[in-house]
Write an enzyme that holds these catalytic residues in place. Structure first.
Site, PDB file in Angstrom:
ATOM      1  N   HIS A  71       0.869  -1.115   0.030  1.00 22.89           N
ATOM      2  CA  HIS A  71      -0.029   0.056   0.072  1.00 22.89           C
ATOM      3  C   HIS A  71       0.989   1.285  -0.136  1.00 22.89           C
ATOM      4  O   HIS A  71       1.671   1.583   0.922  1.00 22.89           O
ATOM      5  CB  HIS A  71      -0.860  -0.023   1.216  1.00 22.89           C
ATOM      6  CG  HIS A  71      -1.869  -1.151   1.320  1.00 22.89           C
ATOM      7  ND1 HIS A  71      -3.030  -1.109   0.723  1.00 22.89           N
ATOM      8  CD2 HIS A  71      -1.664  -2.523   1.899  1.00 22.89           C
ATOM      9  CE1 HIS A  71      -3.636  -2.516   0.991  1.00 22.89           C
ATOM     10  NE2 HIS A  71      -2.842  -3.286   1.393  1.00 22.89           N
ATOM     11  N   ASN A 103      -6.568   0.721  -2.783  1.00 22.66           N
ATOM     12  CA  ASN A 103      -7.399   1.300  -1.871  1.00 22.66           C
ATOM     13  C   ASN A 103      -6.693   2.699  -1.554  1.00 22.66           C
ATOM     14  O   ASN A 103      -6.420   3.186  -0.398  1.00 22.66           O
ATOM     15  CB  ASN A 103      -7.402   0.689  -0.288  1.00 22.66           C
ATOM     16  CG  ASN A 103      -6.199   0.124   0.210  1.00 22.66           C
ATOM     17  OD1 ASN A 103      -4.980   0.203  -0.337  1.00 22.66           O
ATOM     18  ND2 ASN A 103      -6.333  -0.245   1.571  1.00 22.66           N
ATOM     19  N   ASP A 161      -8.646  -5.064  -2.406  1.00 22.83           N
ATOM     20  CA  ASP A 161      -7.889  -5.147  -1.168  1.00 22.83           C
ATOM     21  C   ASP A 161      -8.361  -4.295  -0.239  1.00 22.83           C
ATOM     22  O   ASP A 161      -8.479  -3.113  -0.344  1.00 22.83           O
ATOM     23  CB  ASP A 161      -6.425  -4.923  -1.718  1.00 22.83           C
ATOM     24  CG  ASP A 161      -5.548  -5.679  -0.371  1.00 22.83           C
ATOM     25  OD1 ASP A 161      -5.348  -6.743  -0.439  1.00 22.83           O
ATOM     26  OD2 ASP A 161      -5.495  -4.789   0.614  1.00 22.83           O
ATOM     27  N   ASP A 303       2.278  -6.822   2.600  1.00 20.57           N
ATOM     28  CA  ASP A 303       1.153  -6.053   2.948  1.00 20.57           C
ATOM     29  C   ASP A 303       1.601  -4.723   3.529  1.00 20.57           C
ATOM     30  O   ASP A 303       0.659  -4.297   4.525  1.00 20.57           O
ATOM     31  CB  ASP A 303       0.065  -6.801   3.686  1.00 20.57           C
ATOM     32  CG  ASP A 303      -1.318  -6.112   3.860  1.00 20.57           C
ATOM     33  OD1 ASP A 303      -1.544  -5.469   2.971  1.00 20.57           O
ATOM     34  OD2 ASP A 303      -2.138  -6.571   4.539  1.00 20.57           O
TER      35      ASP A 303
HETATM   36  O1  DOR Z   1      -4.170  -4.448   7.796  1.00 25.02           O
HETATM   37  C1  DOR Z   1      -4.536  -4.010   6.850  1.00 25.02           C
HETATM   38  N1  DOR Z   1      -4.300  -2.802   6.457  1.00 25.02           N
HETATM   39  N2  DOR Z   1      -5.158  -4.747   6.024  1.00 25.02           N
HETATM   40  C2  DOR Z   1      -5.510  -4.486   4.949  1.00 25.02           C
HETATM   41  O2  DOR Z   1      -6.083  -5.266   4.166  1.00 25.02           O
HETATM   42  C3  DOR Z   1      -5.594  -3.061   4.174  1.00 25.02           C
HETATM   43  C4  DOR Z   1      -4.293  -2.556   4.957  1.00 25.02           C
HETATM   44  C5  DOR Z   1      -4.220  -0.963   4.754  1.00 25.02           C
HETATM   45  O3  DOR Z   1      -4.781  -0.363   3.687  1.00 25.02           O
HETATM   46  O4  DOR Z   1      -3.918  -0.270   5.917  1.00 25.02           O
END
Ligand code: DOR
Length: 425
Positions: A71, A103, A161, A303
């Protein structure tokens, strides 16, 4: 030209490790072999001064790492991360190619937003960043985005996601379109019908396995390509192991915080261990490590989810989900999987390089070969490391790994022949 001399090259295609030189011209590897400086000098008249030599003796040279799940927050959440800071954090982690999740704000659900992001990447990034397009508009689950257009604009995968697409017809549709472009659908598996009732972030394991089972069945029905994101539970692993028996286009990933941490290894009440899917029980963690050993898990993905201090320094119920993981991933993975004796170094490197390259169909990366991009990560496997979030380049200092002691670290990263990270000693 640049010569990486005397390093031990790890070849993820053959699993061979050998001390060899790598000769780089501009952005590509042009030769791999022994005593290359002398050979190049003798054969085609390059003066020694044309070649800059980096002595890599004592280090292991891996293809640049590839992360299918980060991200990077831009556009919209620049106070959490930007392409500028995130790409440099990736380089420090040894990563030369990453897939960034949609996202953002706006979400990566339109050609315009993907084109806008591509311009930012071109301007600010020191590595290769590939967007994943959103399955639904605003990743809200209500209206499908134009999947074909997103792929044509540069999306290497489709995903909602951070949220699961609960509409099964939408899932069938996205599998079908993505398959025509040979692209995977990447799924965050969280059954909202269950998690809606859980104010506590540690929701039951069925919330994951229900969706994993559903998506494997839908994918099979329409002959799609499925990549399951951040698998964390025994039940989901079992479903994937069975699903792989009848679908060769089913792959999955595991995150370092899921195979290195558990409810017995970390303070589960801390906002810094609040993540989705949650850190699980010690028996789930051990099952995940076994699944890695058996080859059920194809790739390690971080992630990487950077958040600003305020969204973690607050009451637990209000804290954001996520761990800033890109800069600690290699040390945590090497310590937890290789140094601890669970898997050989070559398997870890495969999960960080050639396997993700194949899943996302990334060209000329993920291996060290003549003609491939000179994307390389140099490793010191003897280094003693203590994870310290204050030293992160990422804007997100949110990690439960602070103080984690590990062997092994990234000391240099080259992207397309340029040094994009060099550890200062
Ligand atoms: O812990 C998470 N943070 N899981 C996710 O699926 C999204 C992510 C986020 O965008 O902060």
């Amino acid at each position: 030209m640049l010569l990486i001399a005397n390093g031990t090259i790890i070849n993820p295609k053959t699993d061979q490790m050998e001390q060899l030189d790598i000769l780089i011209k501009e952005d590509r590897i042009i030769e791999i072999g022994k005593d290359l400086v002398e050979k190049v000098n003798a054969s085609d008249g390059y003066a020694k001064s044309d070649i800059e030599v980096i002595d890599a003796k004592g280090t292991f040279v891996s293809p640049g790492f590839i992360d299918l799940h980060v991200h990077l927050r831009e556009p919209g959440f620049e106070y959490k991360e930007t392409i500028f800071t995130g790409s440099r954090a990736c380089a420090k982690g040894g990563y030369t190619s990453v897939v960034c999740m949609p996202n953002t704000k706006p979400a990566l659900d339109s050609v315009e937003t993907i084109e806008m992001l591509s311009k930012i990447i071109e301007r600010d990034s020191v590595i290769s960043i590939y967007p994943a397009g959103a399955i639904t508009l605003g990743i809200a689950g209500d209206v499908m985005s134009n999947h074909a257009e997103l792929i044509k604009a540069g999306a290497v995968a489709l995903s909602d996601d951070g949220r699961t697409t609960m509409n099964e017809d939408y899932m069938r549709a996205v599998f079908k379109v993505a398959k025509t472009f040979d692209k995977p659908v990447m799924t965050h598996s969280e059954d909202h019908d269950i998690t809606v009732n859980y104010k506590n972030a540690i929701y039951p394991t069925e919330a994951e396995s229900n969706i994993v089972e559903r998506d494997i069945a839908l994918c099979k029905e329409v002959d799609g390509i499925l990549h399951v994101s951040h698998v964390s539970t025994k039940a989901a692993i079992d479903a994937i192991a069975i699903g792989k028996g009848s679908n060769t286009r089913l792959t999955c990933e595991a995150a370092p915080h899921h195979f290195a941490l558990s409810d017995e290894r970390v303070d589960m009440t801390s906002n810094y261990s609040k993540v989705s899917p949650p850190i699980r029980s010690e028996s789930d963690r051990k099952y995940l490590v076994e699944a890695i050993k058996k080859g059920i898990i194809d790739v390690i993905a971080t992630d990487h989810a950077p958040h600003e201090k305020e969204s973690k320094e607050c009451p637990y119920s209000e804290a954001s989900y996520g761990i800033s993981g890109i800069e600690s991933a290699f040390s945590v993975s090497y310590q937890s999987l290789v140094y601890s004796g669970e898997i050989p170094l070559q398997q870890l490197i495969r999960m960080l390089t050639i396997n993700p390259a194949r899943i996302a169909s990334l060209k000329d990366v993920g291996s060290i070969e003549k003609g491939y991009y000179a994307d390389l990560t140099l490793l010191d496997l003897e280094a003693n490391v203590t994870i310290d979030s204050k030293a992160f380049i990422s804007k997100g200092k949110n990690t439960p790994f602070n103080g984690f002691i590990a062997k092994g670290e990234v000391i240099m990263t080259l992207h397309h022949g340029k040094i994009v990270y060099l550890k200062t000693r």
